[in-house]
Scaffold this motif. Structure first.
Motif, PDB file in Angstrom:
ATOM      1  N   THR A  20       0.686  -1.069   0.072  1.00  0.00           N
ATOM      2  CA  THR A  20      -0.155   0.041  -0.036  1.00  0.00           C
ATOM      3  C   THR A  20       0.878   1.112  -0.043  1.00  0.00           C
ATOM      4  O   THR A  20       0.489   2.563  -0.453  1.00  0.00           O
ATOM      5  N   ARG A  21       2.101   1.107   0.293  1.00  0.00           N
ATOM      6  CA  ARG A  21       2.753   2.643   0.457  1.00  0.00           C
ATOM      7  C   ARG A  21       4.353   2.145  -0.229  1.00  0.00           C
ATOM      8  O   ARG A  21       4.866   1.042  -0.332  1.00  0.00           O
ATOM      9  N   ASN A  22       4.747   3.436  -0.806  1.00  0.00           N
ATOM     10  CA  ASN A  22       6.041   3.498  -1.396  1.00  0.00           C
ATOM     11  C   ASN A  22       7.457   3.200  -0.645  1.00  0.00           C
ATOM     12  O   ASN A  22       7.972   2.413  -1.221  1.00  0.00           O
ATOM     13  N   THR A  38       3.131  -0.912  -5.524  1.00  0.00           N
ATOM     14  CA  THR A  38       2.166  -0.179  -4.800  1.00  0.00           C
ATOM     15  C   THR A  38       0.818  -0.534  -5.532  1.00  0.00           C
ATOM     16  O   THR A  38       0.743  -0.734  -6.856  1.00  0.00           O
ATOM     17  N   GLN A  53      -3.018   3.271  -1.557  1.00  0.00           N
ATOM     18  CA  GLN A  53      -2.109   4.209  -0.925  1.00  0.00           C
ATOM     19  C   GLN A  53      -2.491   5.058  -0.155  1.00  0.00           C
ATOM     20  O   GLN A  53      -3.290   6.032  -0.636  1.00  0.00           O
TER      21      GLN A  53
END
Length: 155
Positions: free
Chosen positions: A9-11, A147, A152
């Motif tokens: 979900t996140r970089n 992602t 995100q």
């Protein structure tokens, strides 16, 4: 690996997984660095180390570490007629200082060899920065993990 990737979900999580995977991948690595600049900054008001440390949304990080046969994803539309579009997956077959030799993995052009060059990239216009930031870099990112853009920032 051609059809699979770890989704996150996140970089930050994606970058951590990609760094872990590239270190476990066999072969010699090459690290490429971006050329960061500010438009209309004749007095050099911004420290280069600061520019290298920021990663605005829509831009890849300052550092890119690749190895032969590692999987990458294209971040910009370079040549849509030849399947070089945003999100095209590639396998690195070789690299020099100014180019990356890659093979397209999916789509109607699967198996085709292409050369990726550094291009100038800027963050999206809705990002509020006190300067006009530009990063010249290869428009690719490791794709062991990716992602889920819609998720995100929601978790």
């Amino acid at each position: 690996m051609r059809e699979r990737a770890i989704l996150s979900t996140r970089n930050e999580y994606v970058d951590a997984v990609n760094a872990l995977m590239i270190d476990r991948f066999s072969g010699k690595h090459k690290v490429f660095y971006s050329f960061d600049s500010i438009d209309d900054d004749s007095c050099n008001n911004y420290y280069l180390g600061f520019l290298n440390s920021i990663t605005p949304n829509g831009l890849p990080p300052h550092e890119l570490k690749v190895k032969k046969n590692c999987h990458v994803i294209l971040l910009r539309n370079l040549d849509p007629r030849n399947s070089l579009c945003n999100s095209t997956r590639l396998v690195v077959r070789g690299f020099q200082n100014t180019t990356i030799d890659a093979e397209i993995v999916n789509g109607q052009h699967a198996g085709k060899r292409v050369f990726i060059l550094r291009i100038p990239m800027s963050p999206s216009k809705n990002l509020i920065l006190p300067f006009k930031f530009k990063r010249k870099r290869f428009p690719i990112r490791l794709s062991f993990a990716m992602t889920i853009n819609k998720a995100q920032g929601h978790l």
